[in-house]
Design an enzyme around this catalytic site. Structure first.
Site, PDB file in Angstrom:
ATOM      1  N   ARG A 177       0.808  -1.393  -0.056  1.00 55.50           N
ATOM      2  CA  ARG A 177      -0.149   0.066   0.142  1.00 55.50           C
ATOM      3  C   ARG A 177       0.755   1.097   0.020  1.00 55.50           C
ATOM      4  O   ARG A 177       0.475   2.400   0.548  1.00 55.50           O
ATOM      5  CB  ARG A 177      -0.851   0.114   1.230  1.00 55.50           C
ATOM      6  CG  ARG A 177      -2.142  -1.116   1.294  1.00 55.50           C
ATOM      7  CD  ARG A 177      -2.891  -1.063   0.023  1.00 55.50           C
ATOM      8  NE  ARG A 177      -3.738  -2.155   0.031  1.00 55.50           N
ATOM      9  CZ  ARG A 177      -3.481  -3.378  -0.429  1.00 55.50           C
ATOM     10  NH1 ARG A 177      -2.404  -3.292  -1.472  1.00 55.50           N
ATOM     11  NH2 ARG A 177      -4.411  -4.447  -0.548  1.00 55.50           N
TER      12      ARG A 177
ATOM     13  N   SER B 238     -10.662   1.032   3.848  1.00 58.98           N
ATOM     14  CA  SER B 238     -10.094   0.371   5.007  1.00 58.98           C
ATOM     15  C   SER B 238      -9.271   1.589   5.627  1.00 58.98           C
ATOM     16  O   SER B 238      -8.118   1.948   4.909  1.00 58.98           O
ATOM     17  CB  SER B 238      -9.161  -0.763   4.629  1.00 58.98           C
ATOM     18  OG  SER B 238      -9.767  -1.715   4.151  1.00 58.98           O
TER      19      SER B 238
ATOM     20  N   GLU C  20      -4.188   4.423   6.509  1.00 58.69           N
ATOM     21  CA  GLU C  20      -4.073   4.257   5.095  1.00 58.69           C
ATOM     22  C   GLU C  20      -4.271   5.357   4.267  1.00 58.69           C
ATOM     23  O   GLU C  20      -3.527   5.831   3.238  1.00 58.69           O
ATOM     24  CB  GLU C  20      -4.767   3.182   4.404  1.00 58.69           C
ATOM     25  CG  GLU C  20      -4.662   2.801   3.235  1.00 58.69           C
ATOM     26  CD  GLU C  20      -5.283   1.286   2.507  1.00 58.69           C
ATOM     27  OE1 GLU C  20      -5.649   1.439   1.383  1.00 58.69           O
ATOM     28  OE2 GLU C  20      -5.397   0.437   3.311  1.00 58.69           O
TER      29      GLU C  20
END
Length: 346
Positions: free
Chosen positions: A157, A234, A338
């Site tokens: 990510r 998320s 994130e």
């Protein structure tokens, strides 16, 4: 340029204060606008789909450059999309045209240009596996060029483009499968939903439909009438624990929740634990902290922090800190956000 635009109107979390916004509908306008602002020394915030941003209630003091380029071009075995193209529309176009490869990334909100920045991934497929090249504007030199994936420092990510203002993504090119078959199915939840075995391929359209069903069941497909989707997806990444700490973490989990099966996944630098599982076992249930709260965990998925209609950025930061600190206290794992934060810190 538009003045005093509420950034809450441009993000999927629906928070963020006022700013001056410059809408760029062509790549040429995008390049010229960023170059001009950089030359003038004016702070720039790049924004496209707004699905991975948590912006302060005070807004942004510079100029928000809104990337609304939309071009998508299909080739014999690939697709080129401008940075502002809606990502799920790009995936849908490839599947509808009979190509495979991107179907596991269906339903992810945001823009095509964000995919290499975040190394977007889902259901066993990540951007770096299919990306051919990225068109970049180097903000220091003003040069526009295509960069190869090996230059982007991909990780879980992340990439060298994330948390950096050195370059602007102008476009992306992805490889596709002309036979219309999916990527090999690696994610258990997905291949079981399809009645398939691990590693099998299925028609891309069939896999896309299954992915959209699974995501919708978790509140991960945007729906203006469903506050569970007023989120950044998320909110925390799945933590990767180095090998030397794995036993310590497992012992902390056992001490708190007993002898249970802990979902983990292999990772290049250790063992990846499920952030959602840890959040729930730390005592944060779906819908936490309750129906009266303006910011709550999704009622469908504990990994999403949601705006129930009146939340501020401060509300969401407070909830994120409570969850992060609770997991750290119980299991010794610090969850990392994130989304990109602008004007706020956790």
């Amino acid at each position: 340029m538009r003045n005093s635009v509420r950034l809450a109107e441009l993000t999927t979390l629906r928070v963020g204060g006022p700013a001056t916004v410059a809408d760029c509908a062509t790549t040429e306008a995008l390049v010229a606008t960023v170059r001009a602002l950089d030359t003038a020394g004016i702070p720039v915030l790049l924004l496209a789909g707004g699905s991975n941003l948590l912006i302060a209630d005070a807004g942004f003091g510079g100029v928000v450059v809104r990337i609304v380029t939309e071009g998508v071009e299909l080739g014999a075995d690939g697709v080129v999309a401008e940075a502002g193209a809606n990502w799920d529309a790009v995936v849908a176009a490839t599947v509808d045209a009979g190509f495979g490869g991107l179907e596991c990334l269906s339903g992810i909100p945001g823009s095509a240009g964000a995919t290499p920045v975040q190394n977007v991934g889902a259901y066993g497929v990540e951007t770096e596996q299919l990306l051919r090249r990225v068109r970049l504007l180097d903000r220091a030199s003003g040069e526009v060029r295509w960069a190869e994936p090996g230059e982007l420092g991909f990780g879980y990510r992340t990439s060298v483009l994330k948390h950096s203002d050195r370059a602007v993504v102008l476009g992306v090119e992805f490889a596709l499968r002309p036979d219309g078959s999916s990527a090999p199915l690696r994610y258990r939840e997905l291949y079981q939903a399809l009645g398939a075995e691990e590693g099998q391929r299925r028609p891309a359209a069939e896999v896309r439909a299954a992915v959209l069903r699974l995501r919708a069941g978790k509140g991960m497909v945007l729906d203006p009438d469903d506050h569970d989707t007023w989120s950044a997806g998320s909110f925390f990444t799945n933590p990767v624990v180095p090998p030397e700490r794995e036993a310590q973490v497992r012992a902390a989990i056992a001490a708190h929740v007993g002898d249970v099966t802990v979902p983990t996944y292999p990772a290049p630098d250790g063992v990846k634990f499920s952030a959602g599982w840890l959040i729930e076992r730390a005592g944060f249930a779906k819908g936490f902290p309750g129906p009266q709260a303006a910011a709550r965990l999704s009622t469908k998925h504990t990994l999403a922090l949601t705006n129930r209609g009146s939340a501020t950025a401060a509300d969401l930061v407070g909830l994120a800190r409570t969850v992060r600190d609770g997991v750290a206290e119980r299991f010794g794992i610090r969850l990392e956000p994130e989304p990109v934060t602008v004007g706020v810190t956790l």
